[in-house]
Structure formats: C-alpha cells, structure tokens
Design an enzyme around this catalytic site. Structure first.
Site, mmCIF file in Angstrom:
data_model
loop_
_atom_site.group_PDB
_atom_site.id
_atom_site.type_symbol
_atom_site.label_atom_id
_atom_site.label_comp_id
_atom_site.label_asym_id
_atom_site.label_seq_id
_atom_site.Cartn_x
_atom_site.Cartn_y
_atom_site.Cartn_z
ATOM 1 N N SER A 1 -23.895 6.293 -11.142
ATOM 2 C CA SER A 1 -24.952 6.440 -10.128
ATOM 3 C C SER A 1 -24.271 7.080 -8.919
ATOM 4 C CB SER A 1 -25.538 5.081 -9.742
ATOM 5 O OG SER A 1 -26.126 4.470 -10.858
ATOM 6 N N LYS B 1 -32.138 8.264 -9.168
ATOM 7 C CA LYS B 1 -31.509 6.951 -9.370
ATOM 8 C C LYS B 1 -31.322 6.215 -8.033
ATOM 9 C CE LYS B 1 -29.193 3.584 -11.146
ATOM 10 N NZ LYS B 1 -29.790 2.564 -12.015
ATOM 11 N N LYS C 1 -23.892 0.591 -2.459
ATOM 12 C CA LYS C 1 -23.566 2.024 -2.547
ATOM 13 C C LYS C 1 -24.834 2.845 -2.770
ATOM 14 C CE LYS C 1 -22.866 3.081 -6.555
ATOM 15 N NZ LYS C 1 -22.925 3.528 -7.925
HETATM 16 P P1 NDP Z 1 -17.897 -1.597 -13.777
HETATM 17 O O1 NDP Z 1 -17.229 -1.948 -12.498
HETATM 18 O O2 NDP Z 1 -18.210 -2.656 -14.748
HETATM 19 O O3 NDP Z 1 -16.980 -0.513 -14.553
HETATM 20 C C1 NDP Z 1 -16.393 0.553 -13.872
HETATM 21 C C2 NDP Z 1 -15.590 1.392 -14.857
HETATM 22 O O4 NDP Z 1 -15.012 2.474 -14.138
HETATM 23 C C3 NDP Z 1 -14.435 0.643 -15.512
HETATM 24 O O5 NDP Z 1 -14.240 1.160 -16.797
HETATM 25 C C4 NDP Z 1 -13.249 0.991 -14.608
HETATM 26 O O6 NDP Z 1 -12.008 0.964 -15.257
HETATM 27 C C5 NDP Z 1 -13.572 2.421 -14.266
HETATM 28 N N1 NDP Z 1 -12.986 2.863 -13.016
HETATM 29 C C6 NDP Z 1 -13.162 2.312 -11.790
HETATM 30 N N2 NDP Z 1 -12.521 3.034 -10.861
HETATM 31 C C7 NDP Z 1 -11.899 4.046 -11.522
HETATM 32 C C8 NDP Z 1 -11.078 5.117 -11.113
HETATM 33 N N3 NDP Z 1 -10.787 5.308 -9.826
HETATM 34 N N4 NDP Z 1 -10.616 5.979 -12.069
HETATM 35 C C9 NDP Z 1 -10.926 5.791 -13.373
HETATM 36 N N5 NDP Z 1 -11.704 4.787 -13.824
HETATM 37 C C10 NDP Z 1 -12.188 3.926 -12.901
HETATM 38 O O7 NDP Z 1 -19.187 -0.755 -13.364
HETATM 39 P P2 NDP Z 1 -20.569 -0.615 -14.154
HETATM 40 O O8 NDP Z 1 -20.311 -0.238 -15.562
HETATM 41 O O9 NDP Z 1 -21.436 -1.775 -13.827
HETATM 42 O O10 NDP Z 1 -21.190 0.628 -13.370
HETATM 43 C C11 NDP Z 1 -20.758 1.971 -13.608
HETATM 44 C C12 NDP Z 1 -21.783 2.898 -12.949
HETATM 45 O O11 NDP Z 1 -23.062 2.670 -13.532
HETATM 46 C C13 NDP Z 1 -21.943 2.642 -11.442
HETATM 47 O O12 NDP Z 1 -22.125 3.866 -10.773
HETATM 48 C C14 NDP Z 1 -23.187 1.764 -11.364
HETATM 49 O O13 NDP Z 1 -23.820 1.879 -10.115
HETATM 50 C C15 NDP Z 1 -24.003 2.312 -12.516
HETATM 51 N N6 NDP Z 1 -24.971 1.388 -13.120
HETATM 52 C C16 NDP Z 1 -24.663 0.067 -13.387
HETATM 53 C C17 NDP Z 1 -25.596 -0.769 -13.989
HETATM 54 C C18 NDP Z 1 -25.308 -2.191 -14.305
HETATM 55 O O14 NDP Z 1 -26.263 -2.933 -14.641
HETATM 56 N N7 NDP Z 1 -24.050 -2.655 -14.278
HETATM 57 C C19 NDP Z 1 -26.949 -0.275 -14.322
HETATM 58 C C20 NDP Z 1 -27.143 1.125 -14.073
HETATM 59 C C21 NDP Z 1 -26.202 1.903 -13.466
HETATM 60 P P3 NDP Z 1 -11.092 -0.374 -15.329
HETATM 61 O O15 NDP Z 1 -11.574 -1.126 -16.519
HETATM 62 O O16 NDP Z 1 -9.723 0.163 -15.469
HETATM 63 O O17 NDP Z 1 -11.314 -1.119 -14.030
#
Ligand code: NDP
Length: 290
Positions: free
Chosen positions: A91, A166, A235
């Site tokens: 997002s 979104k 955010k």
């Molecule tokens: P999470 O925090 O669960 O996962 C984040 C992922 O990104 C992890 O795999 C993490 O890796 C990785 N990551 C974080 N920072 C970095 C970086 N600097 N470089 C590389 N990899 C990185 O987030 P969500 O899955 O919940 O959300 C992801 C996106 O989807 C967001 O933008 C959120 O707003 C959106 N979203 C979320 C929903 C939800 O219900 N959760 C629904 C709809 C949209 P690591 O495992 O190493 O930390």
C-alpha cells in the site's frame, strides 16, 4: 506467456499470497529479508527460496513491503530483465509509483502499483481485491498471475491510481473505525446492549466494514488480533491526506482522522492491530467497548 513468477516480502500478506502461485506456475521464486521465512515457505508450498538477484529474473515480480520507501530502496541498484513486469502490492505512495514506472522503463521493465484489500484472511483464501495503476498492456499480461490471489481485479488508471484508491479506502476504514468507537461508546453510556445494537445497525443504513467485521471479531470480544498493524493504517491515512492536500482540497474529516489515528498509533502498545486505535477513545471516555 508467463514462465516464472517471484514474490518478494513474505510478511502477513505476502506469505499467504505467494502460497497460491505454485498452483498456477511451475517456477515460483520467493525472497524475504529474513531468509528463514523464504526457506520455510519453500518447504510449505513448493516455492523456490532464492537470492534477490535470481528472484528478479522472473517474468512477473510481486513485492509486498510496508512502504514505498522500502520498495524504492530494494529496487535501487537491481538489474532487472527486459520485458518483465514488477507488480507492487505494497500500500504505497502514488508519486513513488509514477517515479518507479519511469525509472524501470529505462530497463524496459513495466511497474504496476497493485495494492490489495481483504486482510490476511483474503490473502489466505485468494479473495483479495486488487486495484491496479499503470500501463494497461502490462496489466493484461500480468493478470493471470494476479488472479492467483485476487478475486476482484481492476485496472483503475495510470501509474499511482491503484495506490490512490487503496489510500482513500483505508482512510474510509479509519473514519468508520473512529466514528463507530464514538457511536458505540455513546450507546453503552445510555445502557444499550451493544450486541443487539450491532445487529440492528448491520441491518440498517449505518453499517460499514467496521460494524460488519471489525467490531464483533476484534473489539467487542477484546481480542485485537494482530493481522494489520496500526502503524500501517497510520501510514495509509497519511498518504490519503497528502493526496487531498496536493490538490488543495479542504480536508476537515480527513485531517482530523489522520491526526486521531496518528495519535492512537503513537500511544499504542507495540504490535497493536489497527482495531486497537479505539483504545485511545476508550482512555478518554473511560468506557470500554464491550
Ligand atoms: P508485515 O510487516 O507483516 O510484512 C512486511 C514484509 O516486508 C516482511 O516480509 C518484511 O521482511 C519485509 N520488509 C520490511 N521492511 C523491509 C525492507 N526494508 N526491505 C526488504 N523487506 C522488508 O506487513 P504486511 O504483510 O501486513 O503488509 C505489507 C503491505 O501490505 C503494507 O503496505 C500494508 O499496508 C499492506 N496491507 C496489509 C494488510 C494486512 O491485513 N496486513 C491488508 C492489505 C494491505 P522481514 O520478514 O525480514 O521483516
């Protein structure tokens, strides 16, 4: 013809979204910053845990990271394959999508902003709504891969349009969340049974995603399960507010909601689910929504 797909970012959403890809494609690469998660994914779902350099050689590359900044930093310096399509399910920020689309064009790579809605349960069941901005030809080419986890999939406009939809969606979620907190606290203060009230409202014109799902599943039962982190909602409301202010629109409700969600986020305990934003209002009213 898509020969290979990759998924980068196996978080709460990505881990579940990527799980559907091997049902449709023979070659599915996964990469995660904490690489143990990628290895676990390969064991669980038959994907291939590979290094980032190899993952970005796929025909379709999905990413799902917390913010556009994370995606920009990841892409910087990567050598991509000409003709491939980067589908970013983060997002994110519309302006960033426009810039990345221009930047990747230099490597003959298309960039689609393709954020999703439907929460972790939607990712698990492959019923996500996917709102997509960017080149329409690239959209049509990537569609078979997006269909692995998406149910309603819409091309909503040029680069940045998907991220904009979104952000506005999540601002509406936040507005509803806060107003439901105030409304149900008022009912409780007047001695009304909240469960019965909820049934009435869900059969009436004031219902929303918050009254239909969030209130009963997360707030009234006091579970606040962490599936969508509060900082991520903060955010998104920030992105929506910036979008409105960019075009100099008056934003009385959006500004106030962003302020409230931001304050709730700053005062929340670590690892708070978005639904826990109501706890800020509970602390003011000294009434628990239960
Ligand atoms: P999470 O925090 O669960 O996962 C984040 C992922 O990104 C992890 O795999 C993490 O890796 C990785 N990551 C974080 N920072 C970095 C970086 N600097 N470089 C590389 N990899 C990185 O987030 P969500 O899955 O919940 O959300 C992801 C996106 O989807 C967001 O933008 C959120 O707003 C959106 N979203 C979320 C929903 C939800 O219900 N959760 C629904 C709809 C949209 P690591 O495992 O190493 O930390």
């Amino acid at each position: 013809m898509i020969q290979s797909v990759a998924f980068i970012g196996l978080g709460a959403m990505g881990y579940r979204m990527a799980a559907h890809l091997p049902k449709h494609f023979d070659t599915v690469y996964v990469w995660n910053r904490n690489f143990e998660k990628a290895k676990q994914h390969s064991i669980e779902y038959g994907t291939q845990a590979v290094d980032l350099k190899q993952a970005v050689q796929a025909d379709i590359i999905f990413s799902c990271l917390p913010t556009s900044k994370d995606v920009e930093n990841l892409i910087a310096g990567l050598e991509l394959k000409a003709g491939s399509i980067w589908v970013d399910c983060t997002s994110g920020v519309p302006e960033s999508a426009k810039q990345l689309a221009e930047q990747l064009k230099l490597q003959q790579v298309s960039f689609l902003d393709a954020p999703v809605s439907g929460q972790t349960i939607g990712a698990e069941n492959a019923t996500l709504t996917v709102m997509i901005g960017g080149d329409e030809t690239a959209f049509n080419q990537a569609l078979p891969a997006i269909q692995a986890f998406g149910k309603l999939i819409k091309h909503v406009g040029a680069s940045g349009a998907g991220f904009a939809v979104k952000a506005v969606n999540n601002m509406l979620l936040a507005v509803n969340l806060w107003s439901v907190a105030e409304g149900f606290t008022t009912l409780k203060a007047h001695g009304v049974d909240l469960t019965e009230a909820l049934d009435c409202i869900n059969a009436s014109s004031g219902k929303s995603g918050v009254t239909e799902n969030v209130l009963s599943q997360r707030i009234l039962n006091r579970s606040f399960p962490l599936t969508f982190a509060l900082p991520l909602l903060a955010k998104d409301t920030g992105i929506a507010l910036n979008l409105a202010q960019d075009v100099k629109l008056p934003t009385p409700i959006l500004s106030l909601t962003q302020n409230l969600i931001q304050t709730a986020n700053l005062t929340a305990e670590a690892d708070a689910d978005f639904s826990a934003a109501v706890k800020l209002y509970e602390s003011w009213s000294k009434i628990t929504i239960s």
